[in-house]
Scaffold this motif. Structure first.
Motif, PDB file in Angstrom:
ATOM      1  N   MET A 115       0.778  -0.931   0.387  1.00 38.76           N
ATOM      2  CA  MET A 115      -0.149   0.383   0.025  1.00 38.76           C
ATOM      3  C   MET A 115       1.155   1.102  -0.538  1.00 38.76           C
ATOM      4  SD  MET A 115      -2.813   0.652   3.118  1.00 38.76           S
ATOM      5  CE  MET A 115      -3.692  -1.142   3.244  1.00 38.76           C
ATOM      6  N   HIS A 116       1.382   2.166  -0.781  1.00 39.31           N
ATOM      7  CA  HIS A 116       2.345   3.312  -1.179  1.00 39.31           C
ATOM      8  C   HIS A 116       1.623   3.830  -0.446  1.00 39.31           C
ATOM      9  CE1 HIS A 116       4.681   4.829  -5.118  1.00 39.31           C
ATOM     10  NE2 HIS A 116       5.024   5.321  -3.201  1.00 39.31           N
ATOM     11  N   TRP A 117       0.699   4.199  -0.129  1.00 42.08           N
ATOM     12  CA  TRP A 117       0.307   5.324   0.912  1.00 42.08           C
ATOM     13  C   TRP A 117      -0.570   5.181   2.194  1.00 42.08           C
ATOM     14  CZ3 TRP A 117       3.818   9.117   2.370  1.00 42.08           C
ATOM     15  CH2 TRP A 117       5.206   9.421   1.359  1.00 42.08           C
ATOM     16  N   PRO A 118      -0.953   5.295   3.141  1.00 42.72           N
ATOM     17  CA  PRO A 118      -2.226   5.013   3.785  1.00 42.72           C
ATOM     18  C   PRO A 118      -2.827   6.391   4.086  1.00 42.72           C
ATOM     19  CG  PRO A 118      -0.416   5.424   5.731  1.00 42.72           C
ATOM     20  CD  PRO A 118       0.550   5.589   4.082  1.00 42.72           C
ATOM     21  N   VAL A 119      -3.441   5.841   2.858  1.00 45.58           N
ATOM     22  CA  VAL A 119      -4.274   7.199   2.515  1.00 45.58           C
ATOM     23  C   VAL A 119      -5.494   6.853   1.323  1.00 45.58           C
ATOM     24  CG1 VAL A 119      -3.110   9.152   1.986  1.00 45.58           C
ATOM     25  CG2 VAL A 119      -5.482   9.715   3.044  1.00 45.58           C
TER      26      VAL A 119
END
Ligand SMILES: NC(=O)c1ccc[n+]([C@@H]2O[C@H](COP(=O)([O-])OP(=O)(O)OC[C@H]3O[C@@H](n4cnc5c(N)ncnc54)[C@H](OP(=O)(O)O)[C@@H]3O)[C@@H](O)[C@H]2O)c1
Length: 313
Positions: free
Chosen positions: A113-117
């Protein structure tokens, strides 16, 4: 050339400790860099992401490598990343399938998941996928995304899943519901940003750590300021002592402290120099001097890019 050491993941898989980074590796150059790294230097680990907008050229290079017999698919470790606008459960697997199509593969070894957003859905992957807070999609939880990523493992499209740009508290939360535990956390790590507490937390959980921007993301950080890592006098002195470069000291330090490290270059001599970092050893005094350089300094400042005070990995 010395063999690249591996980290054993909780699955039993071997994760090569040095890989080739591909962010900012432009089309027209990245394919040749991948081929050179694999055939001439022994790289067996590539770090990719759909957001880098170069996976199609990497896919062509991989197809050539496999067709020529230079390397077998099972001997390469290939990491990809889920881009922010595809976090909704309906978009996760189609996004992975697009990545596999571009890379011309039937599975990835690791998908992060590249960024958690979550960002609002976009039909096409573009760099414009990283705008400001207006694009954040507050209707998608990390849990929804993680569970959709787990389904991708179950479908055989990816062997391991993991996280990137996360503080320990997000890892802790995911551990409370994950059916498939994160295998890897990929965060910014280099001598100015060592993240010792997160590394210790991950070690206790059996999660491998990958260090991104291990060279301080090169000279392209005028937008964040700070000292230039590769010009640090302590690193320069240690490099001179061993007859190596500061970049090699950074990479060797990352390997020696038990992390995986993914320096990026599209220049043959640096691609080679970087993997040759496995062939020497830093002594205890060197390691202590480098430990003292930590200042929790991030070259990547997503808070500035996204306008969201969310990211403090
Ligand atoms: N998960 C994430 O959010 C995330 C974020 C950032 C990065 N990453 C991954 O981590 C990889 C590495 O990070 P990065 O690309 O930010 O930066 P980096 O690897 O720290 O630094 C790359 C820069 O250093 C230069 N360089 C490479 N080898 C060198 C050497 N031996 N001596 C001197 N300069 C050298 C490169 O130039 P040339 O190419 O011109 O040689 C490039 O400008 C990325 O490519 C990407 O795969 C992931």
């Amino acid at each position: 050339m010395s063999a690249v050491p591996v980290i054993k993941l909780h699955s039993g898989a071997s994760f090569p400790q040095v890989g080739l980074g591909t962010w900012k590796a432009e089309k027209g150059k990245v394919g040749a860099a991948v081929k050179y790294a694999v055939t001439e230097c022994g790289y067996r680990h590539l770090d990719c992401a759909s957001n880098y907008l170069n996976e199609d050229e990497i896919g062509d290079a991989l197809a050539e490598l496999f067709e020529s017999g230079a390397v077998k698919r099972e001997d390469l470790w290939i990491t990809g990343k889920l881009n922010n606008p595809y976090h909704h459960k309906e978009h996760v697997m189609p996004h992975l399938k697009k990545t596999l199509l571009d890379l011309r593969l039937d599975h990835l070894d690791l998908w992060l998941m590249h960024w958690p957003v979550a960002f609002k859905y976009l039909q096409e992957v573009t760099q414009a996928a990283n705008p400001g807070a207006a694009k954040v999609d507050h209707s998608v939880s990390i849990r929804e995304t993680w569970e959709a990523m787990e389904a991708c493992v179950e479908a055989g499209l990816v062997k391991h899943i993991g996280l990137s740009n996360v503080p320990a508290i997000i890892v802790h939360d995911i551990m409370t519901y994950a059916k498939i535990k994160p295998a890897v956390i990929q965060n910014e790590m280099h001598p100015y940003c060592q993240q010792p507490a997160l590394c210790e937390y991950a070690r206790r959980l059996g999660i491998a750590m990958t260090a991104y921007s291990p060279l301080g993301t090169g000279s392209n950080h005028s937008w964040t300021g700070g000292d230039v890592l590769l010009q640090d006098p302590v690193l320069a002195a240690i490099a001179a002592k061993h007859g190596k470069t500061p970049a090699q000291v950074c990479i060797r330090w990352a390997v020696q402290r038990g992390t995986v490290v993914i320096p990026k270059s599209t220049h043959d001599h640096r691609i080679r120099q970087n993997i040759e970092s496995v062939g020497f050893e830093l002594d205890e005094e060197d390691m202590q001097k480098i430990a003292a350089l930590d200042r929790n300094f991030h070259y990547l400042r997503p808070n500035d890019w996204y306008g969201i005070p969310l990211f403090c990995p």
